[in-house]
Design a protein around this motif. Sequence first.
Motif, PDB file in Angstrom:
ATOM      1  N   UNK A 141     -11.156   7.691  -2.784  1.00  0.00           N
ATOM      2  CA  UNK A 141     -11.717   7.627  -4.125  1.00  0.00           C
ATOM      3  C   UNK A 141     -12.520   6.339  -4.273  1.00  0.00           C
ATOM      4  N   UNK A 142     -13.737   6.461  -4.746  1.00  0.00           N
ATOM      5  CA  UNK A 142     -14.647   5.306  -4.848  1.00  0.00           C
ATOM      6  C   UNK A 142     -14.073   4.162  -5.684  1.00  0.00           C
ATOM      7  N   UNK A 143     -13.371   4.484  -6.755  1.00  0.00           N
ATOM      8  CA  UNK A 143     -12.815   3.447  -7.627  1.00  0.00           C
ATOM      9  C   UNK A 143     -11.807   2.560  -6.896  1.00  0.00           C
ATOM     10  N   UNK A 144     -11.156   3.093  -5.892  1.00  0.00           N
ATOM     11  CA  UNK A 144     -10.127   2.340  -5.187  1.00  0.00           C
ATOM     12  C   UNK A 144     -10.713   1.305  -4.228  1.00  0.00           C
ATOM     13  N   UNK A 145     -11.969   1.471  -3.863  1.00  0.00           N
ATOM     14  CA  UNK A 145     -12.623   0.482  -2.995  1.00  0.00           C
ATOM     15  C   UNK A 145     -12.629  -0.903  -3.643  1.00  0.00           C
ATOM     16  N   UNK A 146     -12.727  -0.957  -4.966  1.00  0.00           N
ATOM     17  CA  UNK A 146     -12.760  -2.249  -5.665  1.00  0.00           C
ATOM     18  C   UNK A 146     -11.530  -3.090  -5.345  1.00  0.00           C
ATOM     19  N   UNK A 147     -10.375  -2.464  -5.269  1.00  0.00           N
ATOM     20  CA  UNK A 147      -9.147  -3.200  -4.971  1.00  0.00           C
ATOM     21  C   UNK A 147      -9.195  -3.788  -3.560  1.00  0.00           C
ATOM     22  N   UNK A 148      -9.724  -3.027  -2.625  1.00  0.00           N
ATOM     23  CA  UNK A 148      -9.838  -3.534  -1.256  1.00  0.00           C
ATOM     24  C   UNK A 148     -10.838  -4.684  -1.191  1.00  0.00           C
ATOM     25  N   UNK A 149     -11.941  -4.555  -1.918  1.00  0.00           N
ATOM     26  CA  UNK A 149     -12.936  -5.625  -1.942  1.00  0.00           C
ATOM     27  C   UNK A 149     -12.356  -6.914  -2.524  1.00  0.00           C
ATOM     28  N   UNK A 150     -11.603  -6.804  -3.614  1.00  0.00           N
ATOM     29  CA  UNK A 150     -10.964  -7.978  -4.212  1.00  0.00           C
ATOM     30  C   UNK A 150      -9.973  -8.593  -3.221  1.00  0.00           C
ATOM     31  N   UNK A 151      -9.171  -7.745  -2.581  1.00  0.00           N
ATOM     32  CA  UNK A 151      -8.180  -8.245  -1.617  1.00  0.00           C
ATOM     33  C   UNK A 151      -8.853  -9.002  -0.482  1.00  0.00           C
ATOM     34  N   UNK A 152      -9.985  -8.495  -0.018  1.00  0.00           N
ATOM     35  CA  UNK A 152     -10.713  -9.164   1.072  1.00  0.00           C
ATOM     36  C   UNK A 152     -11.368 -10.460   0.593  1.00  0.00           C
ATOM     37  N   UNK A 153     -12.022 -10.403  -0.556  1.00  0.00           N
ATOM     38  CA  UNK A 153     -12.685 -11.604  -1.081  1.00  0.00           C
ATOM     39  C   UNK A 153     -11.700 -12.733  -1.332  1.00  0.00           C
ATOM     40  N   UNK A 154     -10.523 -12.393  -1.824  1.00  0.00           N
ATOM     41  CA  UNK A 154      -9.507 -13.395  -2.141  1.00  0.00           C
ATOM     42  C   UNK A 154      -8.600 -13.718  -0.961  1.00  0.00           C
ATOM     43  N   UNK A 155      -8.708 -12.946   0.110  1.00  0.00           N
ATOM     44  CA  UNK A 155      -7.857 -13.182   1.281  1.00  0.00           C
ATOM     45  C   UNK A 155      -6.390 -12.929   0.998  1.00  0.00           C
ATOM     46  N   UNK A 156      -6.108 -11.897   0.202  1.00  0.00           N
ATOM     47  CA  UNK A 156      -4.717 -11.603  -0.161  1.00  0.00           C
ATOM     48  C   UNK A 156      -3.900 -11.167   1.045  1.00  0.00           C
ATOM     49  N   UNK A 157      -2.650 -11.631   1.051  1.00  0.00           N
ATOM     50  CA  UNK A 157      -1.659 -11.065   1.967  1.00  0.00           C
ATOM     51  C   UNK A 157      -1.168  -9.792   1.300  1.00  0.00           C
ATOM     52  N   UNK A 158      -1.127  -8.720   2.066  1.00  0.00           N
ATOM     53  CA  UNK A 158      -0.783  -7.415   1.513  1.00  0.00           C
ATOM     54  C   UNK A 158       0.426  -6.815   2.208  1.00  0.00           C
ATOM     55  N   UNK A 159       1.248  -6.138   1.418  1.00  0.00           N
ATOM     56  CA  UNK A 159       2.265  -5.236   1.951  1.00  0.00           C
ATOM     57  C   UNK A 159       1.564  -3.879   1.982  1.00  0.00           C
ATOM     58  N   UNK A 172       4.990   4.067   8.035  1.00  0.00           N
ATOM     59  CA  UNK A 172       5.074   2.697   8.536  1.00  0.00           C
ATOM     60  C   UNK A 172       4.521   1.713   7.506  1.00  0.00           C
ATOM     61  N   UNK A 173       4.873   0.466   7.692  1.00  0.00           N
ATOM     62  CA  UNK A 173       4.430  -0.627   6.812  1.00  0.00           C
ATOM     63  C   UNK A 173       4.045  -1.808   7.661  1.00  0.00           C
ATOM     64  N   UNK A 174       3.172  -2.639   7.091  1.00  0.00           N
ATOM     65  CA  UNK A 174       2.870  -3.904   7.727  1.00  0.00           C
ATOM     66  C   UNK A 174       2.473  -4.902   6.665  1.00  0.00           C
ATOM     67  N   UNK A 175       2.660  -6.165   6.995  1.00  0.00           N
ATOM     68  CA  UNK A 175       2.224  -7.260   6.125  1.00  0.00           C
ATOM     69  C   UNK A 175       1.096  -7.957   6.863  1.00  0.00           C
ATOM     70  N   UNK A 176      -0.041  -8.081   6.163  1.00  0.00           N
ATOM     71  CA  UNK A 176      -1.226  -8.656   6.799  1.00  0.00           C
ATOM     72  C   UNK A 176      -2.148  -9.223   5.736  1.00  0.00           C
ATOM     73  N   UNK A 177      -3.074 -10.068   6.172  1.00  0.00           N
ATOM     74  CA  UNK A 177      -4.086 -10.640   5.291  1.00  0.00           C
ATOM     75  C   UNK A 177      -5.351  -9.794   5.383  1.00  0.00           C
ATOM     76  N   UNK A 178      -5.869  -9.412   4.213  1.00  0.00           N
ATOM     77  CA  UNK A 178      -7.095  -8.613   4.150  1.00  0.00           C
ATOM     78  C   UNK A 178      -8.285  -9.484   4.519  1.00  0.00           C
ATOM     79  N   UNK A 179      -9.122  -9.013   5.450  1.00  0.00           N
ATOM     80  CA  UNK A 179     -10.285  -9.765   5.889  1.00  0.00           C
ATOM     81  C   UNK A 179     -11.591  -9.141   5.393  1.00  0.00           C
ATOM     82  N   UNK A 180     -11.807  -7.882   5.725  1.00  0.00           N
ATOM     83  CA  UNK A 180     -13.054  -7.206   5.348  1.00  0.00           C
ATOM     84  C   UNK A 180     -12.890  -5.705   5.552  1.00  0.00           C
TER      85      UNK A 180
END
Length: 92
Positions: A8-26, A33-41
Amino acid sequence: MNTYRPMNCDLHDYLEIACLRGYRLDIELHDGSRLVATALTTRTSSDKEEFLRLETADGQQEVRLDHLLAITPLDANAQFGRVVFSDASCTF
């Protein structure tokens, strides 16, 4: 690999914010499966498949966007909470 289904196009915004801010994500995946990682791009392949590039404890890896079930930022001042990715796709 199975056929790619754009998210869904609207959900891309969350990924963009996570990458721009360098969020660590669950990150929760559809296979359970699950992983904890930092969003890059994000990136799009020549086949129009989209990926989230991440920094993990083991180095960089990519997750195809249609494999994402949910992301939850682990940063205290994150601009959003848990985001669940639906099966609705973006139309081009």
